[in-house]
Design an enzyme around this catalytic site. Structure first.
Site, PDB file in Angstrom:
ATOM      1  CE1 TYR A   1      -4.181  -0.992  -0.745  1.00  0.00           C
ATOM      2  CE2 TYR A   1      -3.490  -2.874   0.558  1.00  0.00           C
ATOM      3  CZ  TYR A   1      -4.360  -2.288  -0.340  1.00  0.00           C
ATOM      4  OH  TYR A   1      -5.397  -3.017  -0.851  1.00  0.00           O
TER       5      TYR A   1
ATOM      6  CG  LEU B   1      -7.258  -1.311   7.884  1.00  0.00           C
ATOM      7  CD1 LEU B   1      -7.521  -0.928   9.339  1.00  0.00           C
ATOM      8  CD2 LEU B   1      -6.353  -2.531   7.807  1.00  0.00           C
ATOM      9  CG  HIS B   2      -9.698  -2.884   0.795  1.00  0.00           C
ATOM     10  ND1 HIS B   2      -9.943  -1.810  -0.031  1.00  0.00           N
ATOM     11  CD2 HIS B   2      -8.409  -3.252   0.558  1.00  0.00           C
ATOM     12  CE1 HIS B   2      -8.858  -1.529  -0.732  1.00  0.00           C
ATOM     13  NE2 HIS B   2      -7.914  -2.394  -0.389  1.00  0.00           N
ATOM     14  CG  ASP B   3     -11.984  -7.516   3.504  1.00  0.00           C
ATOM     15  OD1 ASP B   3     -12.547  -7.056   2.495  1.00  0.00           O
ATOM     16  OD2 ASP B   3     -11.152  -8.438   3.453  1.00  0.00           O
TER      17      ASP B   3
END
Length: 322
Positions: free
Chosen positions: A230, A241-243
């Site tokens: 990233y 922290l997509h999820d």
């Protein structure tokens, strides 16, 4: 009463943060975790999910392994470039060895049995490829009424991350994503990477998490490979922290601002394979140009209070300091 939640996942560093977020939240009844191929192969995603639950002291939560490949076409490649060879920056073995074995039932069977037994609707947070969810909706139509909503991390409104057009989760199994997002079987929220990128956290946030206690320190230790990836993607030192953003919405409905829109998934084999095509036109214009009323819609997450979202995730994870 704590809201019932099931997570379908392919851990993955951001998946580990998301599982932990749900596991330590006292207002969540995490009744199951199912795994799918994705960031790494199925055996690794299943082991990682079990280890994260052990880290959180939540081995009461059953884990079942699901699809090891997409519904139709082979999976082109994994995401080792972002998550490391084992899915957790090469540090999976540093997490506790789980004492509870995976369920003998497969993921779809566990999902169906948990939903069938539920006395109130259950939220499902699919944060990996949508293969298990597509199979569940097709094979067990009777459980649809037991699903409160799907809160899906996936898709992109602008550009992708795995290809120019495709976000990884949707690109990994476009046919499954098409089945879930275009079918209108159950209410769904789509949390695209356009928003999750804007929720990225910096080194100060990560430092605060690390110093909050054993859980925060253990999660921070999983991030070196992910952080390196990233650094290139963001152009600065931070993590996306997509999820965890999607699971935050699953825990606290309304923390993300959504808009109901039709969503189609490109299943062809050109450069746009796996793209999510979100129709932002006014409904009246859609009806005029397509000659029919608008069909099923998905609640697409567009906005959030960025600082509030980051604080929500950090505060919840810091609760697990003991």
């Amino acid at each position: 009463m704590a809201a019932k939640l099931i997570i379908d996942t392919d851990p993955g560093v951001d998946d580990a943060f998301a599982i932990a977020l749900a596991a330590v939240s006292e207002d969540v009844d995490l009744i199951g975790v199912t795994t799918v191929f994705g960031n790494v192969p199925l055996a690794a995603t299943t082991a990682n999910a079990r280890r994260v639950l052990a880290l959180c002291g939540r081995e009461d939560v059953p884990v079942a392994a699901g699809a090891e490949r997409p519904l139709v076409h082979p999976h082109p490649h994994r995401a080792r470039y972002a998550h490391g060879a084992d899915g957790l920056s090469g540090r999976s073995s540093a997490l506790p060895e789980p004492s509870r074995a995976p369920e003998t039932a497969d993921a779809v069977s566990l999902l169906a049995s948990l939903l069938d037994a539920a006395r109130e609707p259950v939220t499902i947070a699919p944060i990996g490829p949508l293969t298990n969810i597509a199979a569940l909706l097709a094979a067990h139509p009777g459980v649809r009424s037991k699903i409160d909503r799907l809160v899906i991390m996936g898709g992109a409104l602008g550009h992708g991350n795995t290809t120019a057009a495709g976000e990884f989760n949707i690109w990994s199994d476009p046919e499954a994503a098409h089945r879930v997002l275009s079918g209108g079987d159950v209410p769904a929220v789509l949390v695209p990477m356009d928003l999750t990128y804007r929720c990225a956290v910096d080194l100060g946030w990560l430092g605060t998490l690390e110093s909050s206690g054993p859980l925060g320190a253990a999660l921070r230790a999983l991030t070196p490979d992910y952080q390196e990836h990233y650094r290139k993607a963001l152009g600065w030192d931070g993590l996306v922290l997509h999820d965890a953003v999607a699971v935050a919405e699953a825990i606290k409905p309304g923390i993300l601002v959504t808009e109901a829109l039709p969503v189609q998934v490109e299943c062809g084999f050109g450069p746009a394979r796996g793209a999510t095509v979100v129709d932002n036109r006014r409904p009246e214009l859609r009806a005029d140009t397509e000659g029919q009323p608008a069909g099923a819609t998905v609640d697409v997450a567009m906005e959030t209070d960025l600082d509030g979202l980051r604080a929500f995730v950090l505060d919840r994870l810091a609760m697990g300091r003991s």
